[in-house]
Scaffold this active site. Structure first.
Site, PDB file in Angstrom:
ATOM      1  N   THR A  44       0.309  -1.127   0.159  1.00  0.00           N
ATOM      2  CA  THR A  44      -0.052   0.172   0.080  1.00  0.00           C
ATOM      3  C   THR A  44       0.724   0.932  -0.006  1.00  0.00           C
ATOM      4  OG1 THR A  44      -0.043   0.076   2.823  1.00  0.00           O
ATOM      5  CG2 THR A  44      -1.805  -0.969   1.401  1.00  0.00           C
ATOM      6  N   ASN A  46       1.372   4.832   1.106  1.00  0.00           N
ATOM      7  CA  ASN A  46       0.529   5.612   1.985  1.00  0.00           C
ATOM      8  C   ASN A  46       0.991   7.450   1.755  1.00  0.00           C
ATOM      9  OD1 ASN A  46       1.228   3.276   3.402  1.00  0.00           O
ATOM     10  ND2 ASN A  46       0.501   3.915   5.272  1.00  0.00           N
ATOM     11  N   GLU A 111      -4.224   5.367   2.899  1.00  0.00           N
ATOM     12  CA  GLU A 111      -3.008   3.529   2.050  1.00  0.00           C
ATOM     13  C   GLU A 111      -3.926   3.443   0.885  1.00  0.00           C
ATOM     14  OE1 GLU A 111      -1.650   0.437   4.144  1.00  0.00           O
ATOM     15  OE2 GLU A 111      -3.083   0.761   6.010  1.00  0.00           O
TER      16      GLU A 111
HETATM   17  P1  ADP Z   1       5.247   1.291   3.588  1.00  0.00           P
HETATM   18  O1  ADP Z   1       4.400   0.695   5.172  1.00  0.00           O
HETATM   19  O2  ADP Z   1       6.406   1.524   3.763  1.00  0.00           O
HETATM   20  O3  ADP Z   1       3.385   1.792   3.303  1.00  0.00           O
HETATM   21  P2  ADP Z   1       4.583  -1.571   1.982  1.00  0.00           P
HETATM   22  O4  ADP Z   1       5.047  -2.424   2.087  1.00  0.00           O
HETATM   23  O5  ADP Z   1       3.111  -0.923   2.429  1.00  0.00           O
HETATM   24  O6  ADP Z   1       4.740  -0.122   2.785  1.00  0.00           O
HETATM   25  O7  ADP Z   1       4.921  -1.497   0.512  1.00  0.00           O
HETATM   26  C1  ADP Z   1       4.210   0.368  -0.075  1.00  0.00           C
HETATM   27  C2  ADP Z   1       5.291   0.471  -1.471  1.00  0.00           C
HETATM   28  O8  ADP Z   1       5.311  -0.748  -2.089  1.00  0.00           O
HETATM   29  C3  ADP Z   1       5.357   2.035  -1.742  1.00  0.00           C
HETATM   30  O9  ADP Z   1       5.080   3.159  -1.572  1.00  0.00           O
HETATM   31  C4  ADP Z   1       5.104   1.902  -3.392  1.00  0.00           C
HETATM   32  O10 ADP Z   1       6.675   2.668  -3.615  1.00  0.00           O
HETATM   33  C5  ADP Z   1       5.774  -0.232  -3.928  1.00  0.00           C
HETATM   34  N1  ADP Z   1       4.557  -0.211  -3.766  1.00  0.00           N
HETATM   35  C6  ADP Z   1       5.224  -1.506  -5.714  1.00  0.00           C
HETATM   36  N2  ADP Z   1       3.404  -2.230  -6.110  1.00  0.00           N
HETATM   37  C7  ADP Z   1       2.252  -1.337  -5.887  1.00  0.00           C
HETATM   38  C8  ADP Z   1       1.376  -1.234  -5.453  1.00  0.00           C
HETATM   39  N3  ADP Z   1       0.741  -1.855  -6.504  1.00  0.00           N
HETATM   40  N4  ADP Z   1       0.444  -0.844  -4.743  1.00  0.00           N
HETATM   41  C9  ADP Z   1       0.586   0.368  -3.900  1.00  0.00           C
HETATM   42  N5  ADP Z   1       2.496   0.519  -3.631  1.00  0.00           N
HETATM   43  C10 ADP Z   1       3.375  -0.848  -4.234  1.00  0.00           C
HETATM   44  N1  RBF Z   2      -7.607  -2.496   7.843  1.00  0.00           N
HETATM   45  C1  RBF Z   2      -7.546  -3.398   8.470  1.00  0.00           C
HETATM   46  O1  RBF Z   2      -7.333  -3.340  10.196  1.00  0.00           O
HETATM   47  N2  RBF Z   2      -9.392  -3.445   8.613  1.00  0.00           N
HETATM   48  C2  RBF Z   2     -10.005  -3.295   7.459  1.00  0.00           C
HETATM   49  O2  RBF Z   2     -10.649  -3.691   7.278  1.00  0.00           O
HETATM   50  C3  RBF Z   2      -9.008  -2.873   6.248  1.00  0.00           C
HETATM   51  N3  RBF Z   2      -9.291  -2.805   5.489  1.00  0.00           N
HETATM   52  C4  RBF Z   2      -8.206  -2.822   3.631  1.00  0.00           C
HETATM   53  C5  RBF Z   2      -8.654  -2.758   2.997  1.00  0.00           C
HETATM   54  C6  RBF Z   2      -7.585  -2.078   1.516  1.00  0.00           C
HETATM   55  C7  RBF Z   2      -8.747  -2.450   0.407  1.00  0.00           C
HETATM   56  C8  RBF Z   2      -6.415  -2.084   1.991  1.00  0.00           C
HETATM   57  C9  RBF Z   2      -6.131  -1.871   1.621  1.00  0.00           C
HETATM   58  C10 RBF Z   2      -5.889  -1.908   3.845  1.00  0.00           C
HETATM   59  C11 RBF Z   2      -7.097  -2.665   3.983  1.00  0.00           C
HETATM   60  N4  RBF Z   2      -6.460  -2.547   5.917  1.00  0.00           N
HETATM   61  C12 RBF Z   2      -7.299  -3.003   6.363  1.00  0.00           C
HETATM   62  C13 RBF Z   2      -5.183  -2.381   6.477  1.00  0.00           C
HETATM   63  C14 RBF Z   2      -4.175  -3.551   6.502  1.00  0.00           C
HETATM   64  O3  RBF Z   2      -4.444  -4.004   8.262  1.00  0.00           O
HETATM   65  C15 RBF Z   2      -2.659  -2.350   6.026  1.00  0.00           C
HETATM   66  O4  RBF Z   2      -2.466  -2.707   4.308  1.00  0.00           O
HETATM   67  C16 RBF Z   2      -1.883  -3.590   6.496  1.00  0.00           C
HETATM   68  O5  RBF Z   2      -0.676  -2.983   6.817  1.00  0.00           O
HETATM   69  C17 RBF Z   2      -2.018  -5.119   6.094  1.00  0.00           C
HETATM   70  O6  RBF Z   2      -1.406  -5.791   6.142  1.00  0.00           O
HETATM   71 MG    MG Z   3       1.790   0.267   2.929  1.00  0.00          MG
END
Ligand code: ADP
Ligand code: RBF
Ligand code: MG
Length: 182
Positions: A44, A46, A111
């Site tokens: 995700t 952020n 995110e």
């Molecule tokens: P963080 O805790 O830093 O957000 P994540 O495990 O959520 O780490 O990874 C997020 C990062 O992954 C984004 O900031 C982006 O650079 C990269 N990324 C790669 N593919 C995707 C995708 N399909 N959607 C969102 N982020 C992506």
């Molecule tokens: N976190 C929650 O605690 N409850 C949720 O219902 C929830 N829904 C999510 C739906 C989407 C589409 C996304 C991208 C994230 C959601 N998350 C939710 C956040 C999730 O816990 C977070 O992305 C973690 O980092 C996944 O490991």
């Molecule tokens: Mg993230």
């Protein structure tokens, strides 16, 4: 009973988004909680949650939303837009705005999971969001597997909902903002 049973496969009217949507949000992609969402197959991107930049953010219900993400990728990024087109590339997305009850966060986060497989990260890229609708409220879960199953279903709902003619980004109010140069 699976967490996704009974959930609708498509959301929003056939005729397109209804007020207050589409909503806009933008900013630079920042580091998140570093919980390894990527390892779950759901990275995700952020964005900062700042009411000075995004006036509606404090009023909106916490939950899962869908729409389009537009990314200005660095020229060195493998998926950088061709030189002949806008420097922004548009993808469908699904996102969470809230406190992630499963993790009991104390700060509200925004995110975005972009529905595209990238071969490289894009931290610090400028990202614009056109949020076209609401999918569901955020939930707590008994297991990480249940959370992931629900998120994967959110991705399918977003794809199916955006595939309809009236939901193409070019047809939406603010659709041209997505690819406007900075
Ligand atoms: P963080 O805790 O830093 O957000 P994540 O495990 O959520 O780490 O990874 C997020 C990062 O992954 C984004 O900031 C982006 O650079 C990269 N990324 C790669 N593919 C995707 C995708 N399909 N959607 C969102 N982020 C992506
Ligand atoms: N976190 C929650 O605690 N409850 C949720 O219902 C929830 N829904 C999510 C739906 C989407 C589409 C996304 C991208 C994230 C959601 N998350 C939710 C956040 C999730 O816990 C977070 O992305 C973690 O980092 C996944 O490991
Ligand atoms: Mg993230």
């Amino acid at each position: 009973m699976s967490v996704t049973s009974g959930r609708p496969a498509i959301v929003g009217a056939e005729a397109g988004p209804e007020p207050p949507y589409p909503l806009q949000m933008e900013g630079k992609v920042i580091s998140g909680f570093g919980r390894g969402s990527k390892e779950l197959g759901i990275p995700t991107a952020n964005l900062p949650v700042d009411a000075a930049v995004t006036p509606w953010i404090g009023d909106i219900t916490s939950g899962v939303y869908f729409g389009y993400a537009s990314l200005q990728l660095a020229p060195s990024h493998p998926e950088h837009a061709p030189a002949s087109s806008s420097s922004f590339s548009v993808f469908p997305m699904v996102m969470s705005i809230g406190y992630n009850p499963f993790y009991k966060n104390t700060v509200r986060s925004a995110e975005v999971h972009v529905l595209h497989k990238f071969s490289q990260d894009f931290y610090d890229a400028h990202m614009r969001l056109l949020i076209t609708g609401f999918i569901r409220e955020e939930k707590d879960y008994k297991s990480l597997e249940a959370l992931v199953e629900d998120i994967n279903f959110d991705c399918e709902v977003a794809k199916a909902s955006l595939k309809r003619d009236a939901w193409a980004h070019g047809k939406l109010e603010g659709g041209d903002w997505l690819t406007k140069e900075l």
